[in-house]
Design an enzyme around this catalytic site. Structure first.
Site, PDB file in Angstrom:
ATOM      1  N   LYS A  29      90.420  47.796  -1.326  1.00  0.00           N
ATOM      2  CA  LYS A  29      89.358  47.862  -2.338  1.00  0.00           C
ATOM      3  C   LYS A  29      88.465  46.638  -2.192  1.00  0.00           C
ATOM      4  CE  LYS A  29      89.440  49.536  -7.077  1.00  0.00           C
ATOM      5  NZ  LYS A  29      90.203  49.424  -8.331  1.00  0.00           N
TER       6      LYS A  29
HETATM    7  C1  E4P Z   1      89.754  51.282 -10.981  1.00  0.00           C
HETATM    8  O1  E4P Z   1      89.455  51.441  -9.817  1.00  0.00           O
HETATM    9  C2  E4P Z   1      89.015  50.332 -11.838  1.00  0.00           C
HETATM   10  O2  E4P Z   1      89.260  49.024 -11.437  1.00  0.00           O
HETATM   11  C3  E4P Z   1      89.416  50.559 -13.274  1.00  0.00           C
HETATM   12  O3  E4P Z   1      89.372  51.945 -13.533  1.00  0.00           O
HETATM   13  C4  E4P Z   1      88.571  49.781 -14.272  1.00  0.00           C
HETATM   14  O4  E4P Z   1      88.888  50.224 -15.561  1.00  0.00           O
HETATM   15  P1  E4P Z   1      88.452  49.414 -16.878  1.00  0.00           P
HETATM   16  O5  E4P Z   1      86.954  49.441 -16.961  1.00  0.00           O
HETATM   17  O6  E4P Z   1      89.095  50.171 -18.003  1.00  0.00           O
HETATM   18  O7  E4P Z   1      88.988  48.029 -16.717  1.00  0.00           O
END
Ligand code: E4P
Length: 221
Positions: A85
């Protein structure tokens, strides 16, 4: 639409996997920090539970393409299912291009506009993660972004980048993502459980139990 679980909590991941509803996992530095466990060990244990794409994010302190590529190669070496990522920055795009050229899958995160998604796809990202809930939080309808990216990717069939709807917070988000054409929704455990419950299902179960017990009694009674 497929489901990934958005969590670094092994109990949550195991429970969702046992129900057969998730085919991948996403983590981020906040989710890893919440568990307070070793980063590498946590990701390796997740790979033992779910046989599908597992996103592990580069350190928030890796800001140059070189640093991200180096760390990305280490993440990819942990397990064949690992996806690196990478944040949506100019250096991040450079890292995505290099990692893609080496056959390493990437998930470009922190996507808040359709153009960012298009750039990440062109750089060679395997996945883009538009953040639905965080846009809703600032009064911009996040679902419009998912729909727009889906339309753009459909317009260009040579794009094979999949859309992971991220920052999903509730069951309405999930239905909306499926309607908007997201390939995947990555969902926190709590929202997955909210989706499987319905008051009429609970009421129906109680009625079956009571009707049956009135005639045949209860087991071991
Ligand atoms: C996943 O890839 C993201 O990092 C995550 O869904 C972010 O979620 P949040 O906005 O609830 O922290």
């Amino acid at each position: 639409m497929k489901f990934f679980i958005d969590s670094a909590n092994l109990d949550e991941i195991r429970s969702a996997a046992e129900m057969g509803i998730v085919c991948g996992v996403t983590t981020n530095p906040s989710l890893i920090a919440k568990e307070g466990r070793d980063y590498v060990q946590t990701l390796k244990e997740i790979c033992e539970i779910v046989d599908g794409p597992i996103s592990g994010e580069v350190s928030p302190f890796s800001t140059t393409a070189e640093e991200m590529v180096k760390e990305g190669r280490e993440i990819a070496a942990m397990h064949p299912n690992m996806v690196v990522k990478i944040p949506m920055t100019a250096e991040g795009l450079k890292a995505i291009r290099v990692l893609n050229s080496k056959g390493i899958k990437t998930n470009c995160t922190l996507i808040f506009s359709a153009n960012q998604a298009l750039l990440a796809a062109r750089a060679g990202a395997s996945y883009v993660s538009p953040f639905l809930g965080r846009l809703d939080d600032i009064s911009q309808p996040g679902i419009d972004l998912i729909q727009t990216i889906s339309q753009i990717f459909t317009n260009y069939p040579e794009i094979h980048c999949e859309i992971i709807a991220a920052s999903v917070r509730n069951p309405i988000h999930i239905t909306d993502c499926a309607l908007a054409g997201a390939d995947i929704a990555t969902v926190p455990y709590k929202a997955l459980v909210q989706c499987l419950r319905h008051p009429l299902t609970e009421e129906g179960l109680r009625k079956f139990e009571n009707d049956y017990a009135a005639v045949f009694g209860r087991p071991n009674a």
